[in-house]
Design a protein around this motif. Sequence first.
Motif, PDB file in Angstrom:
ATOM      1  N   ALA A   3       0.842  -1.201   0.000  1.00  0.00           N
ATOM      2  CA  ALA A   3       0.000   0.000   0.000  1.00  0.00           C
ATOM      3  C   ALA A   3       0.877   1.251   0.000  1.00  0.00           C
ATOM      4  O   ALA A   3       0.576   2.235  -0.677  1.00  0.00           O
ATOM      5  CB  ALA A   3      -0.936   0.007   1.204  1.00  0.00           C
ATOM      6  N   LEU A   4       1.983   1.211   0.759  1.00  0.00           N
ATOM      7  CA  LEU A   4       2.907   2.342   0.780  1.00  0.00           C
ATOM      8  C   LEU A   4       3.570   2.527  -0.577  1.00  0.00           C
ATOM      9  O   LEU A   4       3.733   3.659  -1.050  1.00  0.00           O
ATOM     10  CB  LEU A   4       3.969   2.150   1.859  1.00  0.00           C
ATOM     11  CG  LEU A   4       3.475   2.250   3.309  1.00  0.00           C
ATOM     12  CD1 LEU A   4       4.604   1.913   4.276  1.00  0.00           C
ATOM     13  CD2 LEU A   4       2.952   3.634   3.580  1.00  0.00           C
ATOM     14  N   GLN A   5       3.937   1.427  -1.218  1.00  0.00           N
ATOM     15  CA  GLN A   5       4.545   1.517  -2.548  1.00  0.00           C
ATOM     16  C   GLN A   5       3.548   2.079  -3.556  1.00  0.00           C
ATOM     17  O   GLN A   5       3.902   2.887  -4.408  1.00  0.00           O
ATOM     18  CB  GLN A   5       5.039   0.140  -3.003  1.00  0.00           C
ATOM     19  CG  GLN A   5       6.248  -0.337  -2.228  1.00  0.00           C
ATOM     20  CD  GLN A   5       6.620  -1.764  -2.592  1.00  0.00           C
ATOM     21  OE1 GLN A   5       5.801  -2.509  -3.112  1.00  0.00           O
ATOM     22  NE2 GLN A   5       7.867  -2.129  -2.306  1.00  0.00           N
ATOM     23  N   SER A   6       2.306   1.655  -3.437  1.00  0.00           N
ATOM     24  CA  SER A   6       1.266   2.156  -4.331  1.00  0.00           C
ATOM     25  C   SER A   6       1.049   3.654  -4.119  1.00  0.00           C
ATOM     26  O   SER A   6       0.913   4.415  -5.084  1.00  0.00           O
ATOM     27  CB  SER A   6      -0.033   1.390  -4.092  1.00  0.00           C
ATOM     28  OG  SER A   6      -1.064   1.940  -4.840  1.00  0.00           O
ATOM     29  N   ASP A   7       1.019   4.089  -2.850  1.00  0.00           N
ATOM     30  CA  ASP A   7       0.868   5.511  -2.541  1.00  0.00           C
ATOM     31  C   ASP A   7       2.053   6.315  -3.071  1.00  0.00           C
ATOM     32  O   ASP A   7       1.874   7.405  -3.627  1.00  0.00           O
ATOM     33  CB  ASP A   7       0.724   5.739  -1.037  1.00  0.00           C
ATOM     34  CG  ASP A   7      -0.615   5.250  -0.496  1.00  0.00           C
ATOM     35  OD1 ASP A   7      -1.547   5.046  -1.307  1.00  0.00           O
ATOM     36  OD2 ASP A   7      -0.718   5.085   0.732  1.00  0.00           O
TER      37      ASP A   7
END
Length: 167
Positions: A3-7
């Motif tokens: 999720a952090l990578q996507s953000d």
Amino acid sequence: MTALQSDLRSLRDEVDYLKNKLSTLLVSPETPPHPLPTLSSGMAVAQTLPAEPQASAADTLPPPDPFENQRVSDIIARYRDRLRAGHVDALTRHFSLNPSGLFLELEERGERFVFPAQEVIYGSDFQQNYSFVYDCDRPGSGYVVVVTPARLDARGQIAARGRLRIE
């Protein structure tokens, strides 16, 4: 973690978009002021045209359309004070004024034209936002060029679909 990578990827895409938008605003328009002539045979134009057109030929040719084969950024720069933002409903294909709309309307020479409001689009922007008003042979990411503008009738309905090219 994903999720952090996507953000992070989302933020990078947005920063890239804003950089391109800013660079478009800071650079003078690159598109020539008149559309380039096209030949059906696909041959190079520069070698076949005379250096200076003759006066009689210029009198018989219609004036070039200022909206064909123009980048959206050039149209916005040229007509900034006369463009009105709006929305085209995907189902009814009716244009209505809306300050945050994705389209720009211009009335010129007794006709009403509708242009994309985005000067640069990314990936699925065309399909999601413009495909019901414009056709595009190769949608993708890049500068938006109006090959032929979409036209509105007197009631605000799309009378003729336009064509875009992405550079």
